[in-house]
Design an enzyme around this catalytic site. Sequence first.
Site, mmCIF file in Angstrom:
data_model
loop_
_atom_site.group_PDB
_atom_site.id
_atom_site.type_symbol
_atom_site.label_atom_id
_atom_site.label_comp_id
_atom_site.label_asym_id
_atom_site.label_seq_id
_atom_site.Cartn_x
_atom_site.Cartn_y
_atom_site.Cartn_z
ATOM 1 N N LYS A 136 0.794 -1.031 -0.133
ATOM 2 C CA LYS A 136 0.018 -0.010 0.152
ATOM 3 C C LYS A 136 0.697 1.326 -0.158
ATOM 4 C CE LYS A 136 -4.064 -1.671 -0.318
ATOM 5 N NZ LYS A 136 -4.974 -1.488 -1.189
ATOM 6 N N SER A 140 -2.829 -13.139 3.794
ATOM 7 C CA SER A 140 -3.336 -12.811 2.461
ATOM 8 C C SER A 140 -2.392 -13.465 1.374
ATOM 9 C CB SER A 140 -3.575 -11.252 2.442
ATOM 10 O OG SER A 140 -2.588 -10.338 2.115
HETATM 11 N N1 PMP Z 1 -3.278 -8.074 1.470
HETATM 12 C C1 PMP Z 1 -3.147 -7.076 2.805
HETATM 13 C C2 PMP Z 1 -2.584 -7.249 4.138
HETATM 14 C C3 PMP Z 1 -3.841 -5.642 2.573
HETATM 15 O O1 PMP Z 1 -3.773 -4.945 3.545
HETATM 16 C C4 PMP Z 1 -4.315 -5.464 1.111
HETATM 17 C C5 PMP Z 1 -5.131 -4.143 1.132
HETATM 18 N N2 PMP Z 1 -6.487 -4.339 1.656
HETATM 19 C C6 PMP Z 1 -4.427 -6.512 0.296
HETATM 20 C C7 PMP Z 1 -3.945 -7.724 0.659
HETATM 21 C C8 PMP Z 1 -5.385 -6.544 -1.196
HETATM 22 O O2 PMP Z 1 -4.802 -5.359 -1.896
HETATM 23 P P1 PMP Z 1 -5.843 -4.583 -2.674
HETATM 24 O O3 PMP Z 1 -6.660 -3.675 -1.949
HETATM 25 O O4 PMP Z 1 -5.209 -3.836 -4.104
HETATM 26 O O5 PMP Z 1 -6.869 -5.800 -3.471
#
Ligand code: PMP
Length: 325
Positions: free
Chosen positions: A46, A273
Amino acid sequence: MTDHREPFSSVLETIGRTPIVSLHAAPEAVPVYAKLESFNPGASVKDRIGRYMLERMLETGELSPGGTVIEPTAGNTGIGLAIAAGQLELNAVFVVPERFSIEKQQLMRALGAEVINTPTDEGMGGAIDRAYGLREELENAVVPQQFANPLNTEAHYETTGPEIYEALPEVGAVVMGCGTAGTLMGVARYARERDAETYVAAVEPEGSLYSTTKGRPVEEGEYKIEGIGTHDPATNELFEPDLVDDVIQVSDERAHEEAHRLAREEGHLVATSASAASVAALSVARGIHDGEIDAPHPSVVTLFPDSSERYLSKGVYRSFEEWDG
Ligand code: PMP
């Protein structure tokens, strides 16, 4: 971050250019590569959108110097925006649902931001409503709104996508988790321009509803994997079902088990994630290997959004039952 030979004038310049590492668990004939986003200065993917969105908004005049950025965020976006806001002399206020990791909230505060909590049962929707309410109360304030802002996707189209193809000229499949979906959409758009046949899969937790956008009936439920998934795809405005061949669901149990395996066997300290993305990317690689999935090249790229250190307080390395997602 990977260029150590010249001094940078600001931490913002160290964002991106993250390493790509192959995963040992992939079939030999179909390598899987993971882009490691914890190498960013705020230790997550991010940081890319934090810098990109604020710089573009200052350029277009949507935001003026000295202004305030208000964002509903699960945490990592707050850290990325807080780093950029601090360096660009903007104020930052973040609205975070209570259940999200305490480490992230401490880091946002350390970076000079104000953090406001909303009740867990109101979800991201409650945080979004609160952010817009605050904007009405303040002067010279913007809500970048990563869930609906095309600059989020654009940041990945301009940086993450090209970096992947600098390292890997031939990519058969792109398999990444979707929270806002900015990461996957930006990379997928870039990948499809390079080769329209590139196989694209979105990854979500079991219980999440992205699958419904592809007409697949799935059951809604709670999940512990943090950062990806949605309970209401209508709020994930960046997600374009046409850019996605498949949505792959991964259970909390599998993601938890894979986070442990990635640390023990491959030395990756990544959160769930990332491990969910790993499970899905490895299954796509096996599908390509076995001839069940058509891809223009025998290779898969995924992305590990952040580090497990951010979730130690939630017991990510304890047993599955003790892990408090
Ligand atoms: N993994 C984590 C730990 C995140 O904070 C995020 C963002 N919400 C994502 C994956 C997913 O990324 P995106 O928002 O670009 O889909």
